[in-house]
Scaffold this motif. Structure first.
Motif, PDB file in Angstrom:
ATOM      1  N   ARG A   4     -15.673 -35.041 107.906  1.00  0.00           N
ATOM      2  CA  ARG A   4     -16.601 -34.193 108.651  1.00  0.00           C
ATOM      3  C   ARG A   4     -17.884 -33.926 107.875  1.00  0.00           C
ATOM      4  N   SER A   5     -17.842 -34.108 106.560  1.00  0.00           N
ATOM      5  CA  SER A   5     -19.039 -33.878 105.752  1.00  0.00           C
ATOM      6  C   SER A   5     -19.876 -35.148 105.560  1.00  0.00           C
ATOM      7  N   SER A   6     -19.425 -36.281 106.118  1.00  0.00           N
ATOM      8  CA  SER A   6     -20.179 -37.526 105.998  1.00  0.00           C
ATOM      9  C   SER A   6     -21.501 -37.417 106.758  1.00  0.00           C
ATOM     10  N   GLU A   7     -22.564 -37.940 106.144  1.00  0.00           N
ATOM     11  CA  GLU A   7     -23.906 -37.848 106.729  1.00  0.00           C
ATOM     12  C   GLU A   7     -24.087 -38.892 107.835  1.00  0.00           C
ATOM     13  N   PRO A   8     -24.481 -38.459 109.035  1.00  0.00           N
ATOM     14  CA  PRO A   8     -24.717 -39.432 110.110  1.00  0.00           C
ATOM     15  C   PRO A   8     -25.995 -40.229 109.867  1.00  0.00           C
ATOM     16  N   VAL A   9     -25.982 -41.512 110.265  1.00  0.00           N
ATOM     17  CA  VAL A   9     -27.153 -42.372 110.146  1.00  0.00           C
ATOM     18  C   VAL A   9     -27.260 -43.266 111.376  1.00  0.00           C
ATOM     19  N   SER A  10     -28.479 -43.718 111.620  1.00  0.00           N
ATOM     20  CA  SER A  10     -28.744 -44.677 112.684  1.00  0.00           C
ATOM     21  C   SER A  10     -29.595 -45.789 112.079  1.00  0.00           C
ATOM     22  N   PHE A  11     -29.246 -47.029 112.354  1.00  0.00           N
ATOM     23  CA  PHE A  11     -29.976 -48.174 111.802  1.00  0.00           C
ATOM     24  C   PHE A  11     -31.282 -48.359 112.566  1.00  0.00           C
ATOM     25  N   SER A  12     -32.386 -48.350 111.834  1.00  0.00           N
ATOM     26  CA  SER A  12     -33.703 -48.490 112.451  1.00  0.00           C
ATOM     27  C   SER A  12     -34.092 -49.955 112.653  1.00  0.00           C
ATOM     28  N   ARG A  13     -33.351 -50.854 112.023  1.00  0.00           N
ATOM     29  CA  ARG A  13     -33.616 -52.293 112.137  1.00  0.00           C
ATOM     30  C   ARG A  13     -32.316 -53.044 111.914  1.00  0.00           C
ATOM     31  N   ASP A  14     -32.288 -54.306 112.323  1.00  0.00           N
ATOM     32  CA  ASP A  14     -31.135 -55.153 112.012  1.00  0.00           C
ATOM     33  C   ASP A  14     -30.990 -55.197 110.496  1.00  0.00           C
ATOM     34  N   CYS A  15     -29.750 -55.185 110.019  1.00  0.00           N
ATOM     35  CA  CYS A  15     -29.519 -55.124 108.576  1.00  0.00           C
ATOM     36  C   CYS A  15     -28.303 -55.959 108.197  1.00  0.00           C
ATOM     37  N   THR A  16     -28.482 -56.846 107.218  1.00  0.00           N
ATOM     38  CA  THR A  16     -27.357 -57.599 106.683  1.00  0.00           C
ATOM     39  C   THR A  16     -26.572 -56.673 105.773  1.00  0.00           C
ATOM     40  N   VAL A  17     -25.277 -56.576 106.019  1.00  0.00           N
ATOM     41  CA  VAL A  17     -24.378 -55.691 105.284  1.00  0.00           C
ATOM     42  C   VAL A  17     -23.138 -56.479 104.880  1.00  0.00           C
ATOM     43  N   GLY A  57     -29.063 -51.457  98.087  1.00  0.00           N
ATOM     44  CA  GLY A  57     -30.161 -50.533  97.868  1.00  0.00           C
ATOM     45  C   GLY A  57     -31.486 -51.000  98.437  1.00  0.00           C
ATOM     46  N   GLU A  58     -31.747 -52.318  98.359  1.00  0.00           N
ATOM     47  CA  GLU A  58     -33.017 -52.809  98.876  1.00  0.00           C
ATOM     48  C   GLU A  58     -33.120 -52.702 100.397  1.00  0.00           C
ATOM     49  N   ALA A  62     -33.298 -49.169 106.103  1.00  0.00           N
ATOM     50  CA  ALA A  62     -32.683 -49.389 107.419  1.00  0.00           C
ATOM     51  C   ALA A  62     -31.928 -48.159 107.908  1.00  0.00           C
ATOM     52  N   ILE A  63     -31.510 -47.300 106.965  1.00  0.00           N
ATOM     53  CA  ILE A  63     -30.802 -46.063 107.346  1.00  0.00           C
ATOM     54  C   ILE A  63     -31.592 -44.826 106.924  1.00  0.00           C
ATOM     55  N   GLY A  64     -32.879 -45.004 106.684  1.00  0.00           N
ATOM     56  CA  GLY A  64     -33.751 -43.873 106.368  1.00  0.00           C
ATOM     57  C   GLY A  64     -33.635 -43.346 104.951  1.00  0.00           C
ATOM     58  N   LYS A  65     -33.177 -44.182 104.041  1.00  0.00           N
ATOM     59  CA  LYS A  65     -33.043 -43.778 102.637  1.00  0.00           C
ATOM     60  C   LYS A  65     -34.041 -44.533 101.771  1.00  0.00           C
ATOM     61  N   GLU A  66     -34.216 -44.060 100.542  1.00  0.00           N
ATOM     62  CA  GLU A  66     -35.134 -44.679  99.593  1.00  0.00           C
ATOM     63  C   GLU A  66     -34.419 -45.758  98.779  1.00  0.00           C
ATOM     64  N   ALA A  67     -35.125 -46.862  98.535  1.00  0.00           N
ATOM     65  CA  ALA A  67     -34.607 -47.909  97.657  1.00  0.00           C
ATOM     66  C   ALA A  67     -34.679 -47.414  96.214  1.00  0.00           C
ATOM     67  N   PRO A  68     -33.809 -47.916  95.332  1.00  0.00           N
ATOM     68  CA  PRO A  68     -33.863 -47.506  93.925  1.00  0.00           C
ATOM     69  C   PRO A  68     -35.217 -47.842  93.297  1.00  0.00           C
ATOM     70  N   GLU A  69     -35.641 -47.005  92.356  1.00  0.00           N
ATOM     71  CA  GLU A  69     -36.907 -47.230  91.656  1.00  0.00           C
ATOM     72  C   GLU A  69     -36.789 -48.422  90.706  1.00  0.00           C
ATOM     73  N   ALA A  70     -37.924 -49.052  90.450  1.00  0.00           N
ATOM     74  CA  ALA A  70     -37.973 -50.167  89.500  1.00  0.00           C
ATOM     75  C   ALA A  70     -37.682 -49.654  88.092  1.00  0.00           C
ATOM     76  N   LEU A  71     -37.073 -50.491  87.280  1.00  0.00           N
ATOM     77  CA  LEU A  71     -36.755 -50.123  85.897  1.00  0.00           C
ATOM     78  C   LEU A  71     -37.963 -50.352  85.003  1.00  0.00           C
ATOM     79  N   ALA A  72     -38.071 -49.527  83.982  1.00  0.00           N
ATOM     80  CA  ALA A  72     -39.177 -49.661  83.031  1.00  0.00           C
ATOM     81  C   ALA A  72     -38.624 -49.884  81.629  1.00  0.00           C
ATOM     82  N   LEU A  73     -39.253 -50.808  80.921  1.00  0.00           N
ATOM     83  CA  LEU A  73     -38.876 -51.119  79.546  1.00  0.00           C
ATOM     84  C   LEU A  73     -40.057 -51.842  78.923  1.00  0.00           C
TER      85      LEU A  73
END
Length: 183
Positions: A4-17, A57-58, A62-73
């Motif tokens: 019941r605590s799972s966050e609902p999402v809707s796909f905004s585009r076709d997505c390979t999963v 992550g990339e 498609a589900i309204g979330k942010e992709a991971p940030e690029a790594l720095a080194l």
């Protein structure tokens, strides 16, 4: 799994999963509705129509979330700095069904930094799975490879899947045992 605590999402585009636990790649169409059951390491496990799917992550947008940030080194980073970042990246790799990273699960046996013939940095990783027949094995290996290759100055990651020694629960960290109820 879905709760019941799972966050609902809707796909905004076709997505390979990836279908969990089979490891099969499929496409969920735009408009599919589901629930996020796990969001760890930059990827998401989503419950849709009775099935679990892993979203890379990339594809987070498609589900309204942010992709991971690029790594720095820094370009002149030494092997110690790179190896530290490799282990940090490995701690972002999760089995979609288990909320514990592969390092804490004891699945990573060795990490070795080296140089290719052209002088470019490479990383060799030896790892295993909790079960040899795990359908997500290829997906986890690809996840490890891609996350290690995102590290600046690393141009190649070779991930070898081994089953000797066979994995067992004693290889898990205390934190992993506590998280999974095995302590």
């Amino acid at each position: 799994m879905y709760s019941r605590s799972s966050e609902p999402v809707s796909f905004s585009r076709d997505c390979t999963v990836v279908l969990v636990p089979q490891g099969e790649r499929v496409t969920l169409p735009a408009g599919s509705v589901g629930y996020i059951t796990q969001a760890l390491g930059g990827s998401f496990t989503v419950f849709v129509e009775g099935n679990l799917f892993r979203i890379a992550g990339e594809d987070a947008d498609a589900i309204g979330k942010e992709a991971p940030e690029a790594l720095a080194l820094s370009e002149d980073a030494g092997d110690d700095e790179v190896e530290k970042l490799v282990w940090e990246q490995l701690r972002t790799c999760f089995d979609p069904e288990i909320p514990v990273n592969i390092v804490e699960l004891g699945l990573v046996y060795t990490v070795e930094l080296g140089r290719r013939d052209d002088g470019e940095r490479k990383v060799d990783v030896r790892m295993t799975l909790t079960a040899p027949a795990c359908g997500m094995g290829d997906i986890l290996v690809d996840d490890v490879r891609s996350k290690v290759e995102r590290i600046p100055t690393v141009v190649e990651a070779d991930v070898e899947l081994v089953f000797d020694p066979p994995w067992n629960q004693s290889m898990m960290s205390e934190a992993a045992k506590l998280e999974t109820g095995m302590l």
